[in-house]
Design a protein around this motif. Structure first.
Motif, PDB file in Angstrom:
ATOM      1  N   ILE A 160      -7.687   1.937 -12.169  1.00 17.30           N
ATOM      2  CA  ILE A 160      -8.424   0.869 -11.450  1.00 17.30           C
ATOM      3  C   ILE A 160      -8.671  -0.472 -12.373  1.00 17.30           C
ATOM      4  N   ASN A 215     -11.718   7.141  -6.942  1.00 16.51           N
ATOM      5  CA  ASN A 215     -12.350   6.482  -7.966  1.00 16.51           C
ATOM      6  C   ASN A 215     -12.660   7.230  -9.152  1.00 16.51           C
ATOM      7  N   TYR A 268      -4.838   0.465  -8.955  1.00 26.61           N
ATOM      8  CA  TYR A 268      -3.569  -0.197  -9.624  1.00 26.61           C
ATOM      9  C   TYR A 268      -2.321   0.875  -9.407  1.00 26.61           C
ATOM     10  N   LYS A 323      -9.849  -2.717  -8.325  1.00 27.98           N
ATOM     11  CA  LYS A 323      -8.746  -2.216  -7.076  1.00 27.98           C
ATOM     12  C   LYS A 323      -7.878  -1.144  -7.893  1.00 27.98           C
ATOM     13  N   ARG A 370       0.749  -1.300  -0.102  1.00 31.36           N
ATOM     14  CA  ARG A 370       0.178  -0.121  -0.045  1.00 31.36           C
ATOM     15  C   ARG A 370       0.786   1.181   0.118  1.00 31.36           C
TER      16      ARG A 370
END
Length: 613
Positions: A401, A367, A407, A405, A331
Motif C-alpha cells: 500500500i 490492508n 499498489y 492506495k 483495477r
C-alpha cells in the motif's frame, strides 16, 4: 552359603542331635560339648517356652540381647510380648505363638522389639517343638542388617524422589535392552504409563522405523562401552516434531561386561526453534538491508521487484514459489516478477481485483497480510502452473500500500499444509512495510536521478548528462572506428517572442521545438537542451548531406506549422551547425566549437536569404 543360612543349618543340625539324644544315640556329654561349640561359633541366643506355664526361659546370651543382667531369665510370655514387641508386630507374634502351640509348620518369624531406652532391635526367631509342652528356639539379631536395609531403602527412595523431580526424561535398560526403570518425565514424554514401558523394548513402544534408529544407537553403545550423545527429531504425542538430545552411558560390571544403559533425554525444541528464529531474523535483516542498498544500483523497477522477490523467498522458510502483482489503473492485476511459475503463464496473467482471493477473503478490505494454511478449503482458487508441478497448499499474501492506495501484492506459496505461523505473519508484515519503503525510495531516487539528467521544461537530457554520454559514446566509437555527427541548434528570434508576447509564449515555442525535434531524431540518436535557446544532438549512421536534407525539410515543416499564441501565429525558426567525429576532432569542446561556428555561418545564410527574399 550366606551367614543366615549357615546359622540355620547349624541350628537344624543341633535340633537333630537333640532328637538323637532323646533316642539314646548320642551321649549327653558329647551333645553338651557340641552345643557349646555351636553356640560359641554362631552366638546363638537360646530360649525355651513352656507351653503349660506360659513361661519363656532365656539363656544368658538372650538376656544380654534383651538387656537383662541375669544369666538366665524366666519371663511371662504375654507380659514379654506386651513389654517389648512393637505395636505393629504384636498381632503377628500372637498368631505365631498360636501356630507353635498347635504344632503348625510356621516356625520362623521376623519382628521388632522396643527395649528400654527407646532402643529398637530387629530379630528373627527360629523354633522347633522339643516335646509336647516345650518349644525351644534361637534368636537372630537382625538389627545391623535391618538398619543397613532401611538405610539402603532410604537412599533408594531418595534417589527415586530425586529422579522424579528431574524434569528431563530418565531411563535405564538392562543388558537385553529392556526398560527396567524410568521417571515420570519419561512417561509423560512418551505419553505412556510406566507399566507400558517397564519390561518392554523400544520396538514395543515406538514405531519400527524410529525404534530401529534408537536400537542402532544402543548397539553402538554396547559395543564401545562408553558414553554417547546424539540429537534426533522425534514425533511428540501432540503430533508436533521435537528436537531431542540423548545422552547415554553404558553400565559395566566389575569385570567389564555390559550391564545396561542409563540415558537422559533433553528436549531442546525451544532452543533449536529460538536459534532458527534468530537465523531467520538475521536472514530477514540481511535481505532488507540488501533490498534498501539495491535501490541505488538498480535502474529499472521490474529489476527491483525481481531482486525483492528473490530476497523474500530466501529469508522465509518452507517457501517454494512467489510473485509480485501490480494493480493497474484498470483495477486488474498483472505479474511483474515471479519465481517458480511458468514464464508464459506469468506473462499472460491478468486478473480483475474483485475476482481475486484476497478480495473475497477480506470483503474488499485488503490492508494486511492474509495467511491460508489449507487451500483445499478454497478449491475455487486457481493457481498458475509452476515449473516443478507442485500443488500449492499454503500461501501468504501481503498487500503493498503506497499513499493509502493498493499498489500491488506480494505472494509467497508453499507445497506444505499448515506451514505458516504467527511468526511468519509478523515477518511478512515487516517485509511488506520495508518493501513500501524500498519502492518509495526507488521512486524518489529515480525522480532525483531523472531531474539531475533531464531538463525540467522539455524533458530532454540536460547539458551535463549529455556530456557524460558523449564521453562514453566517443570512447566506444574511437575504439571501433565509428563516426557520428554533432549538431548544435539555436532558436531564432526567441528574445523577440519573449519581449513581444511574453515568456509563456517563449516557453511554448521552446517546448514546440523540443517536441518536434525529439520526433525528428531516430531512437538511436541523442538529443539534449544545451542551454537557453540552444539544443545539441548526436546523430548516428548518416552523412552530412542526408542530415542537411532532413534539417531543411524540418525547417520547412516548422514554417508550415506555426504555433498560436492568443490567435497570433508564431513560426519556429532555427539555425544549426554540424561537426563530424572524428573528422573535425575527437575532443568534445573542439567539436562544439566547430558546430557553433558552422551554426553562425548558417545564421548568416538565413539572414541573407531573408533579405533577398
Amino acid at each position: 552359603m550366606g551367614f543366615g543360612k549357615y546359622i540355620l543349618s547349624k541350628f537344624n543340625k543341633w535340633m537333630k542331635n537333640i532328637t538323637l539324644f532323646n533316642h539314646g544315640l548320642i551321649p549327653m556329654e558329647e551333645l553338651q560339648t557340641k552345643l557349646a561349640m555351636v553356640n560359641e561359633i554362631a552366638s546363638f541366643c537360646f530360649w525355651e517356652w513352656d507351653n503349660t506355664s506360659q513361661k519363656i526361659i532365656f539363656s544368658s546370651d538372650s538376656c544380654d540381647f534383651i538387656e537383662d543382667n541375669k544369666e538366665i531369665a524366666i519371663k511371662d510370655l504375654h507380659g514379654l510380648i506386651d513389654a517389648y514387641v512393637t505395636p505393629d508386630d504384636i498381632n503377628q507374634i500372637k498368631q505365631y505363638c498360636k501356630n507353635l502351640k498347635e504344632n503348625q509348620t510356621n516356625n520362623s518369624i521376623e519382628f521388632s522389639l522396643l527395649l528400654p531406652g527407646e532402643i529398637k532391635k530387629y530379630i528373627r526367631v527360629k523354633s522347633r517343638t522339643f516335646s509336647k509342652n516345650n518349644i525351644i528356639g534361637i534368636l537372630f539379631d537382625l538389627t545391623e542388617w535391618k538398619s543397613k536395609e532401611l538405610l539402603l531403602d532410604e537412599r533408594l527412595n531418595f534417589a527415586d524422589t530425586v529422579m522424579e523431580t528431574i524434569p528431563n526424561p530418565v531411563f535405564y535398560k538392562d543388558s537385553n535392552l529392556i526398560y527396567k526403570y524410568c521417571n515420570d518425565s519419561f512417561c509423560k514424554y512418551l505419553g505412556l504409563k510406566k507399566e507400558q514401558i517397564i519390561n518392554h523394548t523400544i520396538f514395543e513402544i515406538r514405531a519400527k522405523e524410529l525404534a530401529n534408529v534408537i536400537h542402532q544407537g544402543d548397539l553402538q553403545l554396547m559395543s564401545c562401552k562408553s558414553a554417547l550423545s546424539y540429537q534426533m527429531e522425534l514425533p511428540n504425542i501432540d503430533g508436533t516434531t521435537h528436537h531431542v538430545i540423548f545422552n547415554k552411558a553404558a553400565l559395566l560390571h566389575s569385570d567389564g561386561t555390559f550391564e545396561g544403559i542409563v540415558g537422559v533425554a533433553n528436549d531442546v525444541t525451544e532452543q533449536v526453534e529460538s536459534e532458527q528464529k534468530i537465523q531467520r531474523l538475521i536472514k530477514l535483516k540481511d535481505a532488507v538491508l540488501e533490498i534498501n542498498n539495491s535501490v541505488m544500483d538498480i535502474n529499472d523497477l521490474n529489476e527491483l521487484f525481481d531482486f525483492i522477490l528473490k530476497k523474500v523467498l530466501f529469508s522465509m522458510d518452507h517457501v517454494d514459489l512467489g510473485c509480485i502483482l501490480l494493480l493497474g489503473e484498470d483495477r486488474r492485476f498483472t505479474i511483474e516478477a515471479s519465481i517458480g511459475y511458468l514464464e508464459s503463464e506469468a506473462k499472460d496473467f491478468n486478473l480483475k481485483l474483485e475476482d481475486s482471493i484476497q478480495w473475497r477473503i477480506t470483503n474488499g478490505h485488503i490492508n494486511e497480510t492474509i495467511v491460508i494454511n489449507d487451500l483445499d478449503q478454497h478449491k475455487e482458487t486457481q493457481f498458475l502452473k509452476n515449473k516443478t508441478g507442485l500443488k500449492i497448499k499454503s500461501f501468504m499474501s501481503a498487500p503493498i500500500i503506497i499513499d493509502g492506495k493498493l499498489y500491488g501484492i506480494l505472494n509467497i506459496d508453499s507445497s506444505r499444509n499448515n506451514v505458516f505461523d504467527e511468526e511468519d505473519f509478523a515477518m511478512m508484515e515487516y517485509l511488506r512495510r520495508q518493501l513500501v519503503f524500498a519502492i518509495n525510495q526507488f521512486k524518489l531516487y529515480e525522480n532525483i536521478t531523472y531531474l539531475s539528467e533531464h531538463d525540467a521544461n522539455t524533458g530532454l537530457y540536460n547539458r551535463g548528462h549529455f556530456e557524460k554520454l558523449y564521453h562514453t559514446i566517443s570512447c566506444h566509437a574511437f575504439k571501433n572506428n565509428e563516426t557520428f555527427s554533432v549538431i548544435l541548434f539555436d532558436l531564432n528570434g526567441l528574445k523577440h517572442v519573449n519581449d513581444t508576447y511574453g515568456h509563456l509564449a517563449g516557453d511554448a515555442l521552446i517546448l514546440h521545438f523540443a517536441t518536434t525535434l525529439k520526433d525528428w531524431i531516430k531512437d538511436s540518436d541523442i538529443l539534449a537542451r544545451y542551454g537557453g535557446d540552444e539544443f545539441i544532438a548526436l546523430i548516428f549512421g548518416s552523412n552530412n548531406n542526408s542530415i542537411i536534407d532532413r534539417l531543411e525539410n524540418l525547417r520547412l515543416l516548422f514554417e508550415d506549422n506555426p504555433i498560436h499564441h492568443e490567435d497570433t501565429p508564431i513560426v519556429c525558426s532555427f539555425s544549426y551547425g554540424i561537426a563530424e567525429f572524428p573528422y573535425h576532432s575527437t575532443d568534445y569542446d573542439r567539436l562544439v566549437e566547430v558546430a557553433d561556428k558552422n551554426m553562425y555561418l548558417y545564421k548568416g545564410y538565413l539572414k541573407g536569404y531573408s533579405e533577398n527574399d
